[in-house]
Design an enzyme around this catalytic site. Structure first.
Site, PDB file in Angstrom:
ATOM      1  N   PHE A  96       0.868  -1.181   0.000  1.00 56.70           N
ATOM      2  CA  PHE A  96       0.000   0.000   0.000  1.00 56.70           C
ATOM      3  C   PHE A  96       0.899   1.223   0.000  1.00 56.70           C
ATOM      4  O   PHE A  96       1.556   1.534   0.992  1.00 56.70           O
ATOM      5  CB  PHE A  96      -0.933   0.051   1.205  1.00 56.70           C
ATOM      6  N   ASP A 149       9.678   2.871   1.599  1.00 56.93           N
ATOM      7  CA  ASP A 149       8.487   3.639   1.961  1.00 56.93           C
ATOM      8  C   ASP A 149       8.299   3.509   3.471  1.00 56.93           C
ATOM      9  O   ASP A 149       7.731   2.537   3.962  1.00 56.93           O
ATOM     10  CB  ASP A 149       7.272   3.102   1.202  1.00 56.93           C
ATOM     11  N   LYS A 207       3.142  11.258   6.918  1.00 57.53           N
ATOM     12  CA  LYS A 207       2.343  11.055   8.119  1.00 57.53           C
ATOM     13  C   LYS A 207       2.924  11.730   9.357  1.00 57.53           C
ATOM     14  O   LYS A 207       2.682  12.894   9.587  1.00 57.53           O
ATOM     15  CB  LYS A 207       2.091   9.567   8.329  1.00 57.53           C
TER      16      LYS A 207
END
Length: 401
Positions: free
Chosen positions: A141, A226, A255
């Site tokens: 994801f 990531d 984030k």
């Protein structure tokens, strides 16, 4: 109707149904706790998918944002501003690298990393024009843009959004043999999550990340990590790659970099990689804006002390020990994760992950399911030990009922 019901009905009527939230409407939050419009309190066991590593409304982050709000919030990159150089310098230092390319959201940062890898492949590695390939892992994801879903294996993310962007090779996560077979002379990058979050907090086999690092060096390929969810303290280290002593060529961050205050993301690498860009080839109106830089600088300062990484490691041991005790009950089939991050697979006889999340809502704990029977647990790193214990007790109470 209650205030909750009224607000949910209005949202359902006037917003696109891209999410299916739990039936709770949050009004205020502080630390690891949130309060809804009816005044009920909930322990946050999701932390905004790691965007809230430092909890809700951390005083240092709020103060940094408030101070910058009174000075200047946006200039665009058409001009310099006085927080930009410090942000880039200090984030590069935190990562042990030389250059930063700031963006806003995680998906933007992934897109930027893909463009960076392709540009590097053509300019530095010498891959023929239009032939660059990026190897990714199944179950990934990395966001929901058109290019990113082109290499997703999630049918919900892909259906009805084609045609898809070419140039990606998907191999099973954790399979070094498959990875080795997929890397060719036209491969410019391997893009991986050190721990797959959306798939249910999937930790790769021991030695996998180190093996990928060795392979990419051997084949002159960029290793792009990531760390949008796994990075910045979540797993007990600044970066999840550190658990295997691995330093990638490129970090993709987001984030928690914005402290739960605003979206901030970045691609971080050495000059050989990010130096391939020239003015006009990439950019963002809000990327690296003064407000984002001010908040991110405070995040970096907080991470430099090691306090939050240490807290995640110590409380993570407690979390995983308590969750592991449930695996012998017949109601939990597996527990995975690192630090304050866990994926709990529940026996289908107990119910779906969504059903468990709804029952926990009734007990005052907020979690999110992942792919059927998995519940993700990821409290803010500032959670108190007693609150963490209480939250785990509620999980056990739901599963044993």
């Amino acid at each position: 109707m209650t205030s909750t019901e009224t607000l949910i009905a209005a949202a359902d009527a006037h917003s696109a149904h891209t999410y299916d939230p739990l039936p709770v409407v949050i009004a205020t939050a502080e630390g690891a706790w949130m309060t809804d419009v009816e005044g009920r309190r909930y322990l946050d066991f999701l932390a905004g998918y790691s965007a809230l590593n430092f909890g809700h409304g951390h005083p240092r982050l709020v103060a940094a944002a408030r101070a910058q709000l009174e000075r200047v919030t946006l200039t665009s990159r058409a001009f310099h501003h006085d927080r930009f150089a410090a942000f880039c310098t200090q984030l590069a230092e935190l990562c042990g690298m030389e250059m930063v390319l700031p963006m806003n959201t995680g998906a933007e940062a992934v897109e930027t990393a893909v463009k960076t890898a392709r540009k590097w492949g053509y300019r530095v590695k010498g891959v023929p024009a239009g032939m660059a390939k990026v190897v990714v892992a199944g179950g990934n994801f990395h966001g929901r843009t058109t290019t990113v879903i082109s290499f997703s294996t999630d049918p919900e993310a892909r259906a009805d959004f084609g045609p898809y962007t070419p140039g990606f090779e998907i191999v099973p996560y954790g399979d070094l043999t498959a990875m080795r077979a997929a890397v060719t002379e036209n491969t410019v990058a391997v893009l991986l999550e050190p721990i797959q979050g959306e798939s249910g907090v999937v930790v790769p086999p021991a030695g996998y990340l180190a093996g990928v690092r060795e392979l990419t060096r051997e084949r002159d390929v960029l290793f792009v990590a990531d760390e949008i969810q796994s990075g910045l303290g979540r797993t007990g280290r600044t970066f999840a790659c550190e658990h295997e002593g691995v330093v990638p060529d490129v970090y993709v961050l987001g984030k928690a970099l914005g402290g739960g205050v605003l979206p901030v993301s970045a691609v971080v690498a050495d000059a050989e990689v990010l130096g391939v860009f020239r003015p006009g080839e990439h950019g963002s109106t809000f990327g690296g804006n003064p407000l984002a830089c001010a908040v991110a600088l405070e995040v970096i300062a907080m991470l430099r002390t090691g306090e939050f990484q240490e807290r995640a490691a110590e409380l993570g041991e407690l979390l995983h020990r308590r969750l592991a005790e449930m695996t012998g009950s017949g109601r939990v089939t597996a527990v995975r994760g690192r630090g304050l991050w866990a994926g709990v697979d529940v026996d289908p006889a107990v119910g779906s992950g969504r059903a468990v999340a709804e029952r926990l809502l009734e007990r005052g704990v907020l979690v999110k399911e992942a792919h059927g029977v998995t519940v993700r647990v990821a409290p803010p790193l500032v959670v108190e030990e007693d609150d963490l214990e209480w939250g785990v007790e509620q999980v056990w109470g739901v599963l044993s009922a």
